[in-house]
Design an enzyme around this catalytic site. Sequence first.
Site, PDB file in Angstrom:
ATOM      1  N   ASN A 170       0.823  -0.827   0.270  1.00  0.00           N
ATOM      2  CA  ASN A 170       0.117   0.138  -0.381  1.00  0.00           C
ATOM      3  C   ASN A 170       0.894   1.364  -0.135  1.00  0.00           C
ATOM      4  O   ASN A 170       2.324   1.077   0.216  1.00  0.00           O
ATOM      5  CB  ASN A 170      -0.710   0.292   1.392  1.00  0.00           C
ATOM      6  N   LYS A 195      -9.798  -1.513  19.935  1.00  0.00           N
ATOM      7  CA  LYS A 195      -7.891  -2.190  19.568  1.00  0.00           C
ATOM      8  C   LYS A 195      -7.645  -1.895  21.441  1.00  0.00           C
ATOM      9  O   LYS A 195      -6.122  -2.574  21.159  1.00  0.00           O
ATOM     10  CB  LYS A 195      -6.851  -1.512  18.467  1.00  0.00           C
TER      11      LYS A 195
HETATM   12  O1  C5P Z   1      -8.605  -0.632  11.604  1.00  0.00           O
HETATM   13  P1  C5P Z   1      -7.646  -0.022  11.040  1.00  0.00           P
HETATM   14  O2  C5P Z   1      -6.115  -0.725   9.881  1.00  0.00           O
HETATM   15  O3  C5P Z   1      -7.264   1.241  10.133  1.00  0.00           O
HETATM   16  O4  C5P Z   1      -6.358   0.501  11.992  1.00  0.00           O
HETATM   17  C1  C5P Z   1      -4.909   1.197  11.942  1.00  0.00           C
HETATM   18  C2  C5P Z   1      -3.738   1.327  13.439  1.00  0.00           C
HETATM   19  O5  C5P Z   1      -4.196  -0.553  13.040  1.00  0.00           O
HETATM   20  C3  C5P Z   1      -2.672   1.773  12.864  1.00  0.00           C
HETATM   21  O6  C5P Z   1      -2.320   2.057  14.233  1.00  0.00           O
HETATM   22  C4  C5P Z   1      -2.288  -0.445  12.028  1.00  0.00           C
HETATM   23  O7  C5P Z   1      -0.803   0.436  12.452  1.00  0.00           O
HETATM   24  C5  C5P Z   1      -2.679  -1.002  13.315  1.00  0.00           C
HETATM   25  N1  C5P Z   1      -3.345  -2.362  12.070  1.00  0.00           N
HETATM   26  C6  C5P Z   1      -2.858  -3.414  12.528  1.00  0.00           C
HETATM   27  N2  C5P Z   1      -2.788  -4.476  11.560  1.00  0.00           N
HETATM   28  C7  C5P Z   1      -3.970  -4.603  11.241  1.00  0.00           C
HETATM   29  C8  C5P Z   1      -4.203  -3.552  10.628  1.00  0.00           C
HETATM   30  C9  C5P Z   1      -4.042  -1.981  10.829  1.00  0.00           C
HETATM   31  O8  C5P Z   1      -1.968  -3.386  14.032  1.00  0.00           O
HETATM   32  N3  C5P Z   1      -3.802  -4.772  10.124  1.00  0.00           N
END
Ligand code: C5P
Length: 401
Positions: free
Chosen positions: A207, A342
């Site tokens: 990405n 989270k």
């Molecule tokens: O849920 P979302 O991807 O939007 O959340 C963003 C946060 O979660 C960021 O801090 C990202 O580093 C973390 N993240 C993660 N594992 C994932 C997706 C996102 O730790 N698979």
Amino acid sequence: MSKTVGIGITGGIAVYKIAELLSRLKKDDIDVIVMMTESATKFVAPLTFRTLSGREVLTDLWQESQEWKVQHIGVAEALDLLVIAPATANFIAKMAHGIADDLLSTVVLANTAPVLVAPAMNSNMYKNAVVQDNIKKLRAYGCRIMEPDTGILACGSSGPGRLPEVGDIYEEIKRLLFTKKDLLGKRLMVNAGTTCEDIDPVRFICNRGTGKMGYCIAQEAVNRGADVLLVTGRSHLEPPKDVKVFNVWGAEEMCEVMLKYQPACDIIIGAAAVGDFKIAQVAEQKIKKQDDRSEILVVELVGTPDILKEMGKNKVPNQILVGFAAETQNLIENAQKKLKTKNLDFIVANDITMEGAGFASDTNIVSLIERSGEIKSLPKMSKQDVAMAIIDKVAELLKKN
Ligand code: C5P
């Protein structure tokens, strides 16, 4: 104990502004050693700076010194901070390439104190790709680079390139000189960059994450005395010095490394752009393209672990967990939801549709949202400054623990 600052003045019209800076530092009882390049002396005579600093101004590598046996080494060793202001494109290039052909550039190489650079030049010169590359290099070497101001320049044109306000340089000097080591004895783990998921032995999906935000956090945490682990996916950036780096490829690998080190960490920050999907079945051989180009190739995706969520479940008592929420709509609402699911202590929310925010940009516009519901919205600022604000908030929470 009184601090000693070296000010390296290079040749631009803004040289005269340094007289004001010097006089403010002297009022604070800061010892200032002024060094000038030859071209700087064409703008303002060294006598001005000698009078204000109460010290000989150093301009010549071959000058005999009463104070130091080997002048450039002695000066470098005496410094608590080296400031280059105004920094010309030429001098920035010399710094980026280790050229030491006069007194100031030689001191720069011998110096081990933190370095602050305040560029000032014509805006086309500032925007030139070579200059930008050199500035990037200096950042990667750990220099703190101030953004030049935008406005009318001495040459008559308008744009970025004006020396930052003397008051801002002064504040930055004071901050760097007296930075609290408030993370001393703490271990901080931050992830950064983009994760990559293989399609076949040649192709992968990733990405727009570049690692800029996470690398700035790692740098700031080191500056504040933390023991830092940087778990990084794909990024072209040079990791900061004095950081333990783990290079990883996919989300699963990143998750494994982070879960392994989680129990030993006081602070964990998730700044990586972690991919949410991986390829269900990675092809062992390179997938051949079809002769019939209209044929649709179907690749099935499955979810990757949500790393922060996993860490939220395994949170150690008093551990501080911080995440990011890059959103395109309902910023605060979505970020608050993530904060809860989270199990984070606070979340850094940014609306990536705004200009000057999000991926690849050198700046960001964020709000820090706490569990208590408190929201601190920050203006557009460099990612270094955002990192500073994040670490300030972490330090504040550590104190409460
Ligand atoms: O849920 P979302 O991807 O939007 O959340 C963003 C946060 O979660 C960021 O801090 C990202 O580093 C973390 N993240 C993660 N594992 C994932 C997706 C996102 O730790 N698979």
